[in-house]
Scaffold this active site. Structure first.
Site, PDB file in Angstrom:
ATOM      1  N   CYS A   8     -13.312  25.312   5.824  1.00  0.00           N
ATOM      2  CA  CYS A   8     -12.583  25.115   4.565  1.00  0.00           C
ATOM      3  C   CYS A   8     -11.089  25.015   4.854  1.00  0.00           C
ATOM      4  O   CYS A   8     -10.533  25.902   5.501  1.00  0.00           O
ATOM      5  CB  CYS A   8     -12.878  26.298   3.630  1.00  0.00           C
ATOM      6  SG  CYS A   8     -11.833  26.345   2.187  1.00  0.00           S
ATOM      7  N   CYS A  58     -17.493  25.979   0.291  1.00  0.00           N
ATOM      8  CA  CYS A  58     -17.003  27.186   0.918  1.00  0.00           C
ATOM      9  C   CYS A  58     -17.464  28.368   0.075  1.00  0.00           C
ATOM     10  O   CYS A  58     -17.302  28.383  -1.148  1.00  0.00           O
ATOM     11  CB  CYS A  58     -15.479  27.153   0.979  1.00  0.00           C
ATOM     12  SG  CYS A  58     -14.768  28.725   1.443  1.00  0.00           S
ATOM     13  N   CYS A  78     -13.984  30.580  -1.283  1.00  0.00           N
ATOM     14  CA  CYS A  78     -13.034  30.135  -2.304  1.00  0.00           C
ATOM     15  C   CYS A  78     -13.591  29.024  -3.176  1.00  0.00           C
ATOM     16  O   CYS A  78     -12.891  28.526  -4.035  1.00  0.00           O
ATOM     17  CB  CYS A  78     -11.738  29.671  -1.645  1.00  0.00           C
ATOM     18  SG  CYS A  78     -11.977  28.178  -0.677  1.00  0.00           S
ATOM     19  N   CYS A 110     -55.950  41.253  69.080  1.00  0.00           N
ATOM     20  CA  CYS A 110     -56.924  40.183  69.288  1.00  0.00           C
ATOM     21  C   CYS A 110     -56.608  39.334  70.505  1.00  0.00           C
ATOM     22  O   CYS A 110     -57.337  38.420  70.817  1.00  0.00           O
ATOM     23  CB  CYS A 110     -57.009  39.291  68.046  1.00  0.00           C
ATOM     24  SG  CYS A 110     -55.502  38.391  67.738  1.00  0.00           S
ATOM     25  N   ASP A 148     -23.381  47.417  64.495  1.00  0.00           N
ATOM     26  CA  ASP A 148     -23.055  47.240  65.909  1.00  0.00           C
ATOM     27  C   ASP A 148     -24.292  47.328  66.790  1.00  0.00           C
ATOM     28  O   ASP A 148     -24.200  47.301  68.011  1.00  0.00           O
ATOM     29  CB  ASP A 148     -21.989  48.248  66.354  1.00  0.00           C
ATOM     30  CG  ASP A 148     -22.455  49.675  66.165  1.00  0.00           C
ATOM     31  OD1 ASP A 148     -21.814  50.592  66.691  1.00  0.00           O
ATOM     32  OD2 ASP A 148     -23.477  49.877  65.456  1.00  0.00           O
ATOM     33  N   GLU A 149     -25.474  47.423  66.169  1.00  0.00           N
ATOM     34  CA  GLU A 149     -26.711  47.409  66.939  1.00  0.00           C
ATOM     35  C   GLU A 149     -27.336  46.034  66.852  1.00  0.00           C
ATOM     36  O   GLU A 149     -27.085  45.288  65.911  1.00  0.00           O
ATOM     37  CB  GLU A 149     -27.701  48.437  66.359  1.00  0.00           C
ATOM     38  CG  GLU A 149     -27.151  49.824  66.259  1.00  0.00           C
ATOM     39  CD  GLU A 149     -27.354  50.609  67.536  1.00  0.00           C
ATOM     40  OE1 GLU A 149     -27.926  50.043  68.489  1.00  0.00           O
ATOM     41  OE2 GLU A 149     -26.945  51.760  67.606  1.00  0.00           O
ATOM     42  N   CYS A 160     -54.793  37.284  63.693  1.00  0.00           N
ATOM     43  CA  CYS A 160     -55.283  38.464  62.983  1.00  0.00           C
ATOM     44  C   CYS A 160     -54.248  39.073  62.060  1.00  0.00           C
ATOM     45  O   CYS A 160     -54.534  40.039  61.373  1.00  0.00           O
ATOM     46  CB  CYS A 160     -55.778  39.527  63.970  1.00  0.00           C
ATOM     47  SG  CYS A 160     -54.456  40.291  64.913  1.00  0.00           S
TER      48      CYS A 160
END
Lengths: 898, 103
Positions: free
Chosen positions: B4, B20, B23, B67, B83-84, B95
């Site tokens: 509006c 609207c 109004c 197997c 670190d490993e 299997c």
């Protein structure tokens, strides 16, 4: 420039060793040079070149080194298709037909529209115009039988690569892209295999008996208006329509029509007949030609011995029975004919010319003319067996040749299409012929093992040929059948040896067959009879085994050996190639009878199919903490009664949650305050739903009136506000239409020989009730739920299994007794308790033990407040206090003897 | 969706005109540019896995203790700290026995 020095081994070694190259390369170079013994100039050049090459091949740090090749697993069916001119067997609503796959798919895409999916155009054909029937193809199912299945999708895409052409021992050929998959049988199971993996000697299925298509019954009479257009020829029924005021089509202008209506003409137009426009001889033929044996025979005769001119159709044959039948046919349609002897060609001949432009036009349209162009008419494939039999009889009477020395029935023709068509018709009757082609001539031979079947279904009209056929039949009975290299059953695994050992029949009989993995059908039949006798002698019943053998013997296919695989260039760069996607085992059959497979659908989600489960330490923690809602609950659902892919899919759809969002497009109109849902027919068909199935739950849940028009639903919210519209939209997506609410996704996996369903989300009580679900095996990975639904013992087992599998998946092996201890402790009181402070550890009697575990101060204070006493029975408290524990040495107490 | 011009609230379609609510301002429908938001259908198909779920993994020569088969699928996981080195997992192709190796 040094003086000329003869190059010796020593010099070579010195020179090379002086270079700055890695030792390995130096050694290689020395070895090569000693071998070649170059002169000085050559030596210089070689060394210079080697150094250059070495420097150029060197890589700097951070320089990109190579290409990482990645393969997309989710390719939806690209490159797996047939070229446009490969013929396939289909049913479009009026019986079985042979069409070129290219023309068919192009038409369907034009009619129903195609969508682009990863480079291919995909179309989902709905009902075709003819009879509103859907497109069906003959498809091989898992038990070796051919059934007619619906085509769910068809696609085309441009092919840039080569084609593979496979030729089988029975002379059949099929061309497809290298990735196109075929089917073979291994260990009794029919499975797909990519064309590129096929080798010479593999056996692929070829149809030997094609059942009648579902719409074949409707064709007992042929509507000639398809071949004689109504605007070129007079149809009596059209005149009737004009008289009644219905819409009509006539080949003349209004004035003439008026004349006919008023009866002001030289010839009457009766309803049910077709007339040429200029009709001086009162020639006419029926509008609906009955597909009886006489008509069939005549068509066969035309294919063999017929020729046409604009005014007549001529059949040339010297045999009087043959001529009688031609006359009979002409008489049955009330057509006039003339007879002539002629001396063209290498022997005297006798022509019977049937005078009818209509007949001539019809025959030319359906069968073609000229020896190179003749073909079996399309409607013949869908016609009743009697018609087919007499068509073949007419043809073989004319052009067929029975050879008692070679023990075959043969025909030859220069028209490739004709031979293919005849082979297909023979296939409809269960006779498998062998094809042989050279450049100009095409041969078809029927081995004499089919002589009796041929006599029964087709027969001969001519005395001589019938006599020869009878001889063949007696021969085949007496001599027993020779080794037939073509009619084989293949890929049966160890089933023959198993049955033989079970009955005590010596294995050597079936040993070589099992090694080779193929056996002649006759030999299989003999084996089966022998098994039946052995079973009787022993007094055992083996109905299941006999049923298995019978199923293989009665299969609708033979397993034809591939004799050659050739690479061909694609028909043209960027030419289209085509494919079908069929329900079920997804196979369809080409015009030569070769069964081929399509894998389009199973590839669609190949990338995203794995179900995500928590693994490793977090999972272990979840289990031992007896968490009420684990992060990835999964149900493993097993099926009852016959594990087939179709059943698995059905059950999967009944479990997976389906909402409207899955079924159609939702359009929210904010201005007009409506929500429109456009339902996709295919999604409905996939989930086996009907419109009422969708609308009922919607109406019940949303309580809003729904407008239905075709496949479109329109809803308006109760209130006229945007807010309620949006709310309606949200609620709409939540309504459950099919399946179980908590289960958004189901995946089917083939485990060995059975299909197993895995669900994301768990709802055990709901799932057990669903039809097709095996309640004795279905489990969930959530021990709490297992306890609720199946009881505490089941929960105990569930905990043990889950922990064991988590550890095993990580590659760790823990003896089950330790896990059993944990599981027992958790479930010993009838409920699933966690190990932590809310479960086991928190229920310990000793205060010090509890305090040493977690919340220290609280335990001590509460105990102090209450004045509790710690008996110092357990391990922890004794360690704290410093005494020996009550196990081992401390297991005994000393008392003083008084 | 229109607003509006006087009070700024949204205009609603009432009796064929955009009005609207606050109004009372009203306006003609105009060319009717509807605001339609469309949600495409989520194309869900139930996936059927035929081959073994390991099938995509790389293989190497490693002897299975159970197997005796000489080929195993392998994958690497960094289980221990950064670190490993990685732990190597193996699964026998025949299997299915899974074991790990770490040095």
């Amino acid at each position: 420039m040094s003086a000329f020095v003869t190059v010796t081994a020593k010099i070579i070694e010195e020179r090379v060793n002086a270079l700055s190259l890695p030792p390995k390369i130096k050694d290689l170079l020395i070895a090569e040079l000693l071998d070649a013994m170059p002169d000085e100039e050559q030596l210089d050049t070689i060394i210079a070149r080697v150094m250059d090459g070495y420097v150029n091949a060197g890589i700097e740090p951070c320089e990109p080194v190579g290409v990482v090749a990645a393969q997309s697993i989710g390719e939806p069916g690209t490159q797996m298709s047939l070229p446009a001119d490969e013929g396939v067997l289909v049913d479009l609503g009026s019986g079985m037909e042979v069409v070129k796959i290219g023309t068919l798919v192009d038409d369907l895409i034009e009619q129903f529209g195609g969508t682009e999916v990863n480079g291919s155009e995909v179309c989902m054909p709905g009902a075709t115009e003819r009879n509103g029937a859907v497109l069906r193809v003959p498809s091989l199912n898992g038990s070796g039988k051919i059934v007619w299945k619906r085509v769910l999708e068809c696609s085309r895409h441009r092919n840039d690569g080569k084609l593979l052409e496979l030729t089988t021992r029975s002379g059949r050929k099929i061309r497809a892209t290298p990735h196109h998959s075929y089917v073979i049988r291994e260990n009794g199971i029919i499975k797909p295999i990519a064309g590129s993996k096929l080798q010479q000697g593999d056996r692929i299925p070829v149809a030997r008996n094609i059942p009648e298509s579902p719409t074949a019954q409707t064709c007992t009479a042929l509507d000639l208006s398809e071949y004689l257009p109504k605007d070129e020829y007079w149809f009596g029924s059209e005149l009737e329509k004009a008289a009644c005021g219905d819409p009509y089509t006539v080949p003349v202008a209004c004035v003439q029509l008026e004349n006919h209506l008023n009866g002001d003409v030289s010839f009457e137009l009766e309803e049910g007949f077709v007339y040429p426009v200029q009709n001086h001889g009162n020639a006419r033929i029926p509008e609906f030609a009955p597909l009886d044996s006489l008509f069939g025979w005549f068509i066969g005769a035309y294919l063999a011995e017929g020729s046409t001119a604009p005014n007549y159709t001529a059949i040339s044959n010297m045999d009087c029975c043959y001529q009688e039948l031609v006359r009979e046919f002409a008489g049955s349609w009330n057509l006039t004919f003339n007879e002539y002897d002629n001396f063209r060609g290498f022997a005297p001949g006798h022509d019977i010319r049937i005078n009818s432009t209509l007949l001539q036009r019809f025959l030319v349209t359906v069968c073609g003319k000229g020896s190179h162009n003749k073909k079996v008419p399309d409607f013949a494939y869908g016609a009743p067996d009697e018609f087919i039999g007499s068509l073949l009889r007419g043809y073989f009477d004319g052009d067929g040749n029975v050879s008692t020395e070679r023990k075959v029935i043969r025909i030859s023709s220069c028209s490739h299409e004709l031979i293919d068509g005849i082979a297909l018709l023979l296939g409809r009757l269960g006779i498998l012929a062998t094809k042989n082609s050279s450049d100009r001539e095409h041969l078809l031979s029927i081995p004499f093992r089919y002589a009796q079947l041929f006599r029964e279904k087709v027969g001969f009209g001519l005395q001589k040929k019938m006599a020869a056929l009878d001889t063949l039949c007696t021969l085949s009975e007496e001599q027993g059948k020779p080794y037939d290299a073509i009619d084989m059953v293949a890929g049966f695994g160890t089933v023959l040896e198993d049955i033989a050992t079970g009955l005590g029949i010596p294995m050597r009989i079936v040993h070589s067959a099992t090694l080779r993995q193929y056996i002649g059908r006759r030999a299989l039949q003999r084996f089966r009879d022998r098994c039946a006798i052995a079973a009787d002698e022993k007094g055992v019943e083996i109905p299941a085994e006999l049923a298995k053998l019978d199923a293989m013997i009665d299969e609708d296919v033979i397993w034809d050996e591939i004799v050659s695989i050739k690479h061909l260039d694609a028909p043209g760069e960027g030419e289209y190639v085509y494919d079908f996607s069929v329900d079920g085992l997804e196979t369809f059959i080409t015009s030569e009878g070769v069964v081929t497979h399509n894998t389009m659908r199973t590839f669609h989600y190949a990338g995203v199919a794995e179900i995500n489960v928590t693994l490793g330490l977090p999972r272990l923690i979840e289990i031992l903490d007896a968490r009420k809602n684990p992060s990835t609950p999964v149900m493993t659902v097993y099926l009852t009664g016959g594990s087939s892919k179709k059943r698995a899919q059905e059950v999967a759809w009944s479990i997976q949650r389906t909402t409207i969002a899955d079924l159609g497009e939702i359009a929210t109109d904010r201005v007009n305050l409506t929500i429109t849902v456009e339902i996709d027919e295919r999604a409905m068909y996939e989930r086996n739903l009907t419109l009422p199935d969708i609308i009922e739950p919607l109406e019940a849940k949303l309580k809003v009136p729904i407008d239905v028009s075709g496949y479109t639903l329109a809803l308006r919210p109760k209130e006229d506000t945007l807010g309620s519209l949006v709310q309606l939209g949200r609620n709409l997506k939540k309504v459950l239409i099919k399946g179980i609410e908590n289960i958004p996704r189901v995946v089917i996996q083939k485990d060995g020989s059975e299909y197993v369903l895995y669900t994301e989300g768990t709802a055990l009580d709901g799932v057990l009730d669903i039809e097709g679900v095996d309640p004795t095996r279905t489990i969930s990975n959530h021990p709490g739920e297992m306890c609720e639904v199946f009881g505490i013992e089941a929960a105990r087992n569930s905990i043990m299994n889950e922990i064991m599998s988590t550890l095993r998946e990580q590659g760790l092996e823990v003896n089950v007794k330790h896990i059993m201890l944990a599981s027992d402790m958790m479930t010993c009181d009838g409920e699933v308790k966690q190990i932590g402070r809310h479960g086991l550890s928190g229920e310990k009697a000793s205060i010090l033990a509890r305090a040493a575990f977690e919340v220290t101060v609280n335990h001590l204070i509460d105990a102090g407040m209450r004045g509790e006493v710690d008996e110092l029975d357990g391990v922890t408290e004794n360690v704290i206090v410093g005494q020996p524990i009550r196990l081992g040495t401390g297991d005994v107490n000393l008392i003083v003897k008084s | 969706m229109e607003f509006c011009p006087e009070c700024g609230s949204m205009l609603v379609l009432k009796d064929g005109a955009l009005t609207c609510r606050r109004c009372g301002f009203a306006k003609e429908r105009g060319e009717g540019r509807s605001v339609i938001s469309v949600e495409q259908r989520a194309d869900k198909t139930i996936a059927v896995l035929e081959g073994g779920s390991d099938a995509g993994m790389p293989t190497t020569r490693a002897r299975c203790d159970e197997c005796g088969n000489d080929t195993a699928y392998w994958w690497l996981r960094q289980l221990r700290s950064a670190d490993e080195s990685e732990t190597r997992f193996f699964r026998c192709t025949k299997c299915g026995k899974t074991w790990r190796e770490y040095d």
